[in-house]
Write an enzyme that holds these catalytic residues in place. Sequence first.
Site, PDB file in Angstrom:
ATOM      1  N   ARG A  85      11.399 -15.895  26.635  1.00 18.78           N
ATOM      2  CA  ARG A  85      12.162 -17.047  27.094  1.00 18.78           C
ATOM      3  C   ARG A  85      12.602 -17.857  25.873  1.00 18.78           C
ATOM      4  NH1 ARG A  85       8.884 -20.435  25.494  1.00 18.78           N
ATOM      5  NH2 ARG A  85      10.257 -22.170  26.034  1.00 18.78           N
ATOM      6  N   ARG A 114      19.372 -14.573  33.494  1.00 17.63           N
ATOM      7  CA  ARG A 114      19.138 -16.022  33.549  1.00 17.63           C
ATOM      8  C   ARG A 114      20.482 -16.696  33.248  1.00 17.63           C
ATOM      9  NH1 ARG A 114      14.138 -18.862  31.156  1.00 17.63           N
ATOM     10  NH2 ARG A 114      14.633 -20.163  32.953  1.00 17.63           N
ATOM     11  N   ASP A 118      19.485 -25.066  26.408  1.00 19.28           N
ATOM     12  CA  ASP A 118      19.844 -23.731  26.855  1.00 19.28           C
ATOM     13  C   ASP A 118      21.351 -23.551  26.948  1.00 19.28           C
ATOM     14  OD1 ASP A 118      17.390 -21.921  28.122  1.00 19.28           O
ATOM     15  OD2 ASP A 118      16.918 -24.031  27.868  1.00 19.28           O
ATOM     16  N   ASN A 130      18.848 -28.465  29.603  1.00 15.17           N
ATOM     17  CA  ASN A 130      17.562 -28.104  29.019  1.00 15.17           C
ATOM     18  C   ASN A 130      16.527 -28.087  30.134  1.00 15.17           C
ATOM     19  OD1 ASN A 130      16.044 -27.464  26.552  1.00 15.17           O
ATOM     20  ND2 ASN A 130      14.948 -29.360  26.986  1.00 15.17           N
TER      21      ASN A 130
END
Length: 380
Positions: free
Chosen positions: A64, A98, A253, A263
């Site tokens: 991640r 994702r 992100d 985020n």
Amino acid sequence: MADQQARTGENSRPTEIPAIRWEEPPEGPVLVLLDQTRLPAEEVELVCTDASALVEAVRSLAVRGAPLLGIAGAYGVALAAARGFDVDEAANALAGARPTAVNLALGVRRAREAHRAEFARSGEEGSAAAAALAAARRLHAEDAAASVRMAEHGLALLGELLPGGGHRILTHCNTGALVSGGEGTAFAVALAAHRAGELRRLWVDETRPLLQGARLTAYEAARSGMAYTLLTDNAAGSLFASGEVDAVLIGADRIAADGSVANKVGSYPLAVLARYHHVPFIVVAPVTTVDLRTPDGASIEVEQRPGFEVTEITTPQGAVAGAGGGIPVAPLGTQAYNPAFDVTPPELVTAIVTEEGAVSPVTAEALAELCARSRQVTIS
């Protein structure tokens, strides 16, 4: 297919944690991941032999963090190519694993484009696979170098905003070596402050519901010998009110063209608290996290995670588990709201720190100029 194996050897510094690595044993190339779902209790590695195993590792959060997901995506394409799988099929599955993390799709795209270009040139699958692997390795090295520069720029910015040192920094989620090819993003800045003798305290949000702060950031801070304290997410307001926070440092992100920052969920409330208490709120992320094709915060797709992550807690071995493998903490059938991220508008962000420097104030024009400058540096 993914296999598990326990790590051996002495503990190492965070810069030496092999969050991801490519190996070529006799039976064929593999991608090895440090399973972050098992930390801090045990260091266990996942060995992925195909892209589908990597997709599952991404979705389960075994691997991640935005920069590391980009690296993983690139290596995943290289793995599919090296093992003779359909590269486009693997790339599409990886890119969609994702949706909020823009780096994942970027890493996939870079390796796939390298594969296509070489195959078009040579017509050789072997050389095309090698080109994809070379692209993944370049991205890995670039991210490590970016981490060093972000730490330097971030530490300099802290010195400007908070002269005198003795910084008390609040962070959210995990942004260290576990999310990066180097020492991380926001955590790397805090680590640089620690090494310079300028960090008085690192405040670590536990980061519900999956506790990346408690499990991962505290793990890295402890290994680095940093002075840190863990707090529940909902204790942050009390901390601000007590005057115990000098700056907030988080990662990202995805950063939209207007400077909106996606985020880990819980970041936006910290930005609101920071603004009210006149505390700098600083985002640290590589330029690759800036997505100029996403115009604003409302256009960012926010990943929705399974409800059991909220209604259950992770179980120790042998405990009675619920549907998601955890101990139920809510009545059976309880519905849960579980966005993985929230979005902070640019007007609440003091600065965005990248490897190319800091942007402050955060505006669409400043971000566009930063990205253009980054492309020029890369080309040269």
